[in-house]
Design an enzyme around this catalytic site. Structure first.
Site, PDB file in Angstrom:
ATOM      1  N   ASP A 138       1.594  -1.502   0.060  1.00 13.65           N
ATOM      2  CA  ASP A 138      -0.018  -0.174   0.331  1.00 13.65           C
ATOM      3  C   ASP A 138       0.706   0.918  -0.253  1.00 13.65           C
ATOM      4  O   ASP A 138       1.900   1.297  -0.721  1.00 13.65           O
ATOM      5  CB  ASP A 138      -0.541  -0.092   1.374  1.00 13.65           C
ATOM      6  CG  ASP A 138      -2.321   0.798   0.512  1.00 13.65           C
ATOM      7  OD1 ASP A 138      -3.118   1.135   0.328  1.00 13.65           O
ATOM      8  OD2 ASP A 138      -1.666   2.334   1.931  1.00 13.65           O
ATOM      9  N   TYR A 240      -2.390  10.797   2.682  1.00 15.26           N
ATOM     10  CA  TYR A 240      -3.571  10.958   0.995  1.00 15.26           C
ATOM     11  C   TYR A 240      -3.595  13.085   0.778  1.00 15.26           C
ATOM     12  O   TYR A 240      -3.425  13.381  -0.545  1.00 15.26           O
ATOM     13  CB  TYR A 240      -4.721  11.114   1.299  1.00 15.26           C
ATOM     14  CG  TYR A 240      -4.870   9.391   1.421  1.00 15.26           C
ATOM     15  CD1 TYR A 240      -4.386   8.219   0.131  1.00 15.26           C
ATOM     16  CD2 TYR A 240      -4.891   9.151   2.224  1.00 15.26           C
ATOM     17  CE1 TYR A 240      -5.063   7.035   0.098  1.00 15.26           C
ATOM     18  CE2 TYR A 240      -4.364   6.767   3.061  1.00 15.26           C
ATOM     19  CZ  TYR A 240      -4.840   6.326   1.496  1.00 15.26           C
ATOM     20  OH  TYR A 240      -4.419   5.391   1.455  1.00 15.26           O
ATOM     21  N   HIS A 310      -7.471  -6.584  -0.360  1.00 13.15           N
ATOM     22  CA  HIS A 310      -5.664  -5.619  -0.447  1.00 13.15           C
ATOM     23  C   HIS A 310      -5.334  -6.038   0.951  1.00 13.15           C
ATOM     24  O   HIS A 310      -3.896  -6.076   1.038  1.00 13.15           O
ATOM     25  CB  HIS A 310      -6.553  -4.523  -0.128  1.00 13.15           C
ATOM     26  CG  HIS A 310      -5.660  -3.325   0.092  1.00 13.15           C
ATOM     27  ND1 HIS A 310      -5.032  -2.813  -1.161  1.00 13.15           N
ATOM     28  CD2 HIS A 310      -5.160  -2.536   0.889  1.00 13.15           C
ATOM     29  CE1 HIS A 310      -4.272  -1.998  -1.084  1.00 13.15           C
ATOM     30  NE2 HIS A 310      -3.999  -1.466   0.266  1.00 13.15           N
TER      31      HIS A 310
END
Length: 333
Positions: A138, A240, A310
């Site tokens: 990730d 982010y 994931h």
């Protein structure tokens, strides 16, 4: 955008303090008493204090977690690879027991890459080697892609778990309606409401999304404790925000969050021998991120886990460990 953050990335040196041992943190996976004991230590890196879990002796392997994980994501890999390696899993800056700088600029890619470089450089002094193996997932995987491109001389091999290569991901965000739709959650993560939404009802959404419907009490307690560290949710979400990553406005017309489509950038080429392990049931990062990957990663091996999500480092630990072992056994390039 991740792509824009990466193309501007340049590692800078950090000041490393001799780590001190701490007894804090959960224990590694149960039922593996023949593995080396886990220690918890700290390093001063680029003005930040990074916590890391460490076990074993031998060649260095570093494991980088993603959002909203922490070092504990790798508990099964630490147990396995500490048998014949020095296995180290840090909490990245902003997470769990590591420093959580307030400035958004502190989470820019150059700082994240520099953290890894400074930590690895010092750890190599105690392992007696000059290179190491990097395993990442990730957001940790995004950092690892950049690190491998900038510091190939430091790496023996690279292993990526469900983390998009920035060049390929930029293409997918520009051209793939499916990936644009799958990435809309990033706009929420960048919003000012994200912390409150994710912490609501004792992190109910995060627990369901990350740990599934029937987590062990030990896992749930460990994650809730990590997420509850002051500033930890903000630190993770700032990855982010600092990158500006997200789909173009046309993919999220109902959102009030502004964003722009990532422009095409020069390819980021990773020449380190690389294994990519991809859970094909990942609903956030789609398998289109594997298309054309060999064009920017010439020494590439891809292994798909059809029923993997994931979270394959935890959910498919035996498969992941087996694939990494097989990759380790292959002659280096």
């Amino acid at each position: 955008m991740i792509a824009m953050a990466i193309v501007a990335a340049a590692a800078v040196g950090g000041v490393f303090a001799h780590p001190s041992t701490s007894s804090g943190g959960p224990e590694p996976v149960e039922g593996q008493s023949n593995t080396p004991p886990l220690s918890h230590e700290y390093a001063e890196v680029n003005g930040q204090r990074l916590h890391y879990a460490k076990a074993g002796r031998g060649p260095l392997m570093i494991f980088l977690h993603g959002f909203p994980e922490f070092w504990y994501e790798w508990k099964n890999q630490l147990a396995e690879f500490s048998r014949d390696h020095t296995a180290v899993a840090p909490d990245l800056r902003g997470y769990n027991l590591s420093s959580k700088p307030a400035e958004l600029s502190a989470y820019a890619m150059p700082n994240l890459v520099a953290d890894v470089h400074a930590l690895a450089t010092e750890l190599l002094k105690s392992t007696g080697g000059s290179t190491f193996m990097l395993v990442a997932h990730d957001w940790g995987g995004v950092v690892a892609w950049v690190y491998a491109a900038q510091h190939p001389e430091m790496l023996d091999k690279l292993v990526i778990l469900n983390a998009p290569h920035p060049t390929i991901f930029g293409r997918e965000l520009r051209q793939s309606p499916a990936q644009q739709k799958a990435s809309e959650y990033m706009l929420m993560f960048r919003s000012q409401e994200a912390e409150a939404l994710l912490a609501e009802n004792q992190y109910d959404w995060l627990k369901r999304a990350v740990l599934g419907s029937n987590p062990s009490k030990a896992d749930e307690d460990a994650y809730v404790e990590a997420w509850s560290q002051p500033g930890a949710l903000t630190g993770g979400l700032n990855y982010y925000r600092a990158s500006g990553v997200g789909p173009p406005p046309s993919a999220a017309a109902t959102s009030t969050t502004t964003t722009t489509a990532p422009p095409a950038i020069p390819p980021i080429v990773v020449r380190v021998p690389t294994l990519v392990i991809w859970g094909e049931k990942d609903t956030a990062l789609l398998t289109g991120n594997l298309n054309g990957l060999e064009e920017v990663v010439p020494k590439l091996t891809v292994k798909r886990i059809p029923d993997g999500t994931h979270w394959i480092a935890r959910e498919k630990a035996a498969d992941v460990n087996k694939l990494i072992r097989e990759f380790l056994a292959q002659p280096g390039s």
